[in-house]
Design an enzyme around this catalytic site. Structure first.
Site, PDB file in Angstrom:
ATOM      1  N   HIS A  72       0.991  -1.093   0.104  1.00 39.03           N
ATOM      2  CA  HIS A  72      -0.340   0.192  -0.570  1.00 39.03           C
ATOM      3  C   HIS A  72       1.002   1.133  -0.471  1.00 39.03           C
ATOM      4  O   HIS A  72       0.283   2.449  -0.117  1.00 39.03           O
ATOM      5  CB  HIS A  72      -0.794   0.360   1.063  1.00 39.03           C
ATOM      6  CG  HIS A  72      -0.132   0.056   2.473  1.00 39.03           C
ATOM      7  ND1 HIS A  72       1.014  -0.566   2.480  1.00 39.03           N
ATOM      8  CD2 HIS A  72       0.174   1.721   3.727  1.00 39.03           C
ATOM      9  CE1 HIS A  72       1.531  -0.139   4.590  1.00 39.03           C
ATOM     10  NE2 HIS A  72       0.748   0.749   4.013  1.00 39.03           N
ATOM     11  N   HIS A  87       1.584   7.042  -0.143  1.00 33.53           N
ATOM     12  CA  HIS A  87       0.497   6.212   0.288  1.00 33.53           C
ATOM     13  C   HIS A  87      -0.449   6.143   0.325  1.00 33.53           C
ATOM     14  O   HIS A  87      -1.213   6.531   0.616  1.00 33.53           O
ATOM     15  CB  HIS A  87       1.106   6.467   1.875  1.00 33.53           C
ATOM     16  CG  HIS A  87       0.251   5.948   3.135  1.00 33.53           C
ATOM     17  ND1 HIS A  87      -1.212   5.582   3.199  1.00 33.53           N
ATOM     18  CD2 HIS A  87       0.760   4.965   3.913  1.00 33.53           C
ATOM     19  CE1 HIS A  87      -1.481   4.703   4.351  1.00 33.53           C
ATOM     20  NE2 HIS A  87      -0.121   4.185   4.938  1.00 33.53           N
TER      21      HIS A  87
END
Length: 168
Positions: A72, A87
């Site tokens: 992620h 992110h």
């Protein structure tokens, strides 16, 4: 200061770097991110993007220095030394990699605009707290100033997000 080695072995000082949007979508100020880790700049200063598509591109020329186990997030060190955390979404670590496909490896050199990872945007919308994706300079102590370039819509690999001025 940012320093860059030239092919002949000489060193050149880079005082300013431009960070391009790694995602297409709506640009959001970091203090508006609905997660205090980012909005209170605990990880560093930056911006965020609410994505409209699932491609993440390199925001600078540099090296992939970390790929998080849940796929992620990716960290890149620019040629000038800025360490940039990308992110994707909020609370996406709990997805344990589902919905993400990383196409680079740690240690790989990348050019601005290179594809780093893809993600299933509808899946992230359904299964994460938010799709808002922070882009943060994690080694801000080396910066004198971070200038936010724009607001509104950004296009991945094309739109400048901010400029970093190195400490001299």
């Amino acid at each position: 200061m940012f320093k860059k080695m030239l092919k002949e072995g000489a060193e050149r000082t880079i005082l300013e770097e431009c960070i391009f949007a790694p995602l297409s979508g709506k640009l959001i100020n970091i203090d508006e991110v609905p997660d205090p880790v980012f909005s209170e700049k605990m990880m560093g200063d930056g911006m965020a993007v609410e994505p409209t598509e699932g491609n993440v591109l390199a925001p600078v020329d540099g090296e992939v220095i970390q790929i998080f186990h849940a796929k992620h997030a990716i960290a890149i060190r620019s040629e000038g030394g800025a360490e940039i955390l990308l992110h994707i979404g909020l609370e996406t670590v709990s997805l344990d990699g589902q919905g993400f496909e990383v196409v680079v490896k740690e240690g790989e050199k990348v050019k601005s605009g290179d594809l780093l990872l893809t993600f299933d945007l509808p899946f992230i919308r359904e299964n994460a707290a938010s799709t808002i994706s922070p882009i943060v300079i994690t080694n801000g102590e080396m910066m004198e100033r971070l200038t936010k370039e724009r607001s509104g819509a950004v296009k991945a690999g094309i739109s400048p997000m901010f400029r970093i001025l190195a400490k001299s």
